[in-house]
Enzyme design. Structure first.
Site, PDB file in Angstrom:
ATOM      1  N   ALA A 174       0.817  -1.215   0.000  1.00 57.49           N
ATOM      2  CA  ALA A 174       0.000   0.000   0.000  1.00 57.49           C
ATOM      3  C   ALA A 174       0.850   1.263   0.000  1.00 57.49           C
ATOM      4  CB  ALA A 174      -0.936   0.001   1.205  1.00 57.49           C
ATOM      5  N   CYS A 187       3.544   0.706  12.730  1.00 55.71           N
ATOM      6  CA  CYS A 187       4.470   1.493  11.924  1.00 55.71           C
ATOM      7  C   CYS A 187       5.206   2.530  12.754  1.00 55.71           C
ATOM      8  CB  CYS A 187       3.720   2.186  10.785  1.00 55.71           C
ATOM      9  SG  CYS A 187       2.784   1.046   9.762  1.00 55.71           S
TER      10      CYS A 187
END
Length: 358
Positions: free
Chosen positions: A72, A304
């Site tokens: 993505a 993340c």
């Protein structure tokens, strides 16, 4: 171990693994061919990619094409950088850093606010000269479902394009209309290292990564038949099981809400994917909690940003102060989570929190 971190990644579906194995065959098999070669092995590999493309597209709006990427993040970069360089990029305050950082690096950027429920409502103005609006469909940290279809209409009314990060929505709920949609296979039980950008028909993007132009002359690089076949199989399985998966997730949500009744919920309880529960107990030492519950896999925020030491920008955007944000945890479950696992995890986490005097 109990895995409750489905927003970070999901377990690989057996169907996806099986689909991948044929295309990992070595010299004794016929599955290692380059899908861009004209010979028989190449054509077979290409056919597997086109089947997967069809399967991925089946869960997306009609009238567009699927461009395979490495994930993505690459898809989002292709969308933002490839859709033009003139004008402002607007994005919600709770977007993934793949959107916010890329938008900021591409010129003027404007942040769209969210309310205390974690919703980015389309009643706010966007600047004149906006070329692209980015609002994700389901937030990765607090699970809120955004009014992305309304943002698509608003962007079109302002002569702007609309990019939807549907990473957490795809395969779980209907993906609404957009000009571009970003996906990641490992968030719906596919393999890591592969994703896609859906682009509506009639929209031309500039090439961001130059080379052979293997994907529609826009994205260069040799495609992986194994990864893409796995993504296609995962998409097909998600389509077949969407209602069953949603019912299972709902049952787990209801039980978890009972078990974590002493915790505060971050974000809307209604406009939310029920496989995400972001909760807090003020004063909680999350690092100690995770150490005490080392057999339960959960997150202190977005994977993340883990280890950064910074409070979540998403939790800050909905009005939490630094201490509240750092006292929050995220639990995520899905297709392969059992009710017994939810109950065992709750016992461990609640016991550990109470040991801190909370």
């Amino acid at each position: 171990m109990i895995y409750l971190d489905y927003q970070a990644t999901t377990p690989l579906a057996p169907e996806a693994r099986d689909a991948m194995l044929r295309w990992l065959d070595g010299p004794g098999g016929a599955g290692f061919g380059n899908p861009h070669s004209a010979h028989r092995m190449g054509r077979q590999a290409r056919a597997a990619i086109e089947l997967a493309r069809h399967r991925v597209a089946a869960l997306l709006p009609p009238g567009g094409r699927v461009i395979f990427t490495s994930g993505a993040t690459e898809a989002i970069n292709l969308a933002i950088r490839g859709s033009g360089s003139q004008g402002t990029v607007c994005y919600s305050a709770i977007e993934h850093s793949a959107v916010s950082d890329t938008a900021q690096s591409c010129g003027p950027a404007h942040v769209l606010g969210v309310d205390a429920e974690g919703l980015c409502l389309p009643d706010q103005a966007i600047p004149g000269g906006t070329r692209l609006v980015c609002v994700m469909q389901v937030n990765n940290e607090i699970g809120t479902i955004q009014p992305s279809a309304e943002w698509h209409r608003k962007a079109a009314g302002n002569n702007a394009l609309f990019l939807c990060d549907a990473v957490q929505a795809y395969g779980k709920i209907e993906v609404t209309g957009a000009d571009m949609i970003a996906l990641s296979a490992h968030k719906f039980h596919g393999p890591k290292g592969v994703g896609a950008l859906w682009v509506r028909d009639g929209l031309d993007l500039d090439e961001v990564q130059t080379g052979g132009g293997q994907e529609y002359g826009i994205r260069s690089g040799t495609l992986s038949p194994a990864l893409i076949a796995g993504m296609g199989a995962a998409a097909h399985e998600a389509r077949e099981r969407m209602a069953e998966d949603a019912a299972h997730v709902e049952a787990l949500w209801r039980r978890a809400r009972e078990l974590f009744g002493a915790w505060e919920l971050n974000g809307s309880a209604q406009a939310r994917w029920r496989g995400n529960m972001n909760i807090r107990r003020d004063g909680l030492d999350v690092g100690r909690l995770m150490s005490d519950c080392r057999d339960v896999m959960f997150s202190a925020g977005s994977a993340c940003a883990s280890g950064s030491g910074r409070p979540s920008h998403v939790l800050k955007a909905i009005g939490l102060d630094d201490r509240q944000a750092k006292s929050s945890i995220r639990l995520g479950w899905g297709r392969y989570t059992t009710m017994d696992e939810i109950e065992q995890a709750a016992d461990a986490i609640n016991e550990a929190a109470e040991a801190q005097g909370l």
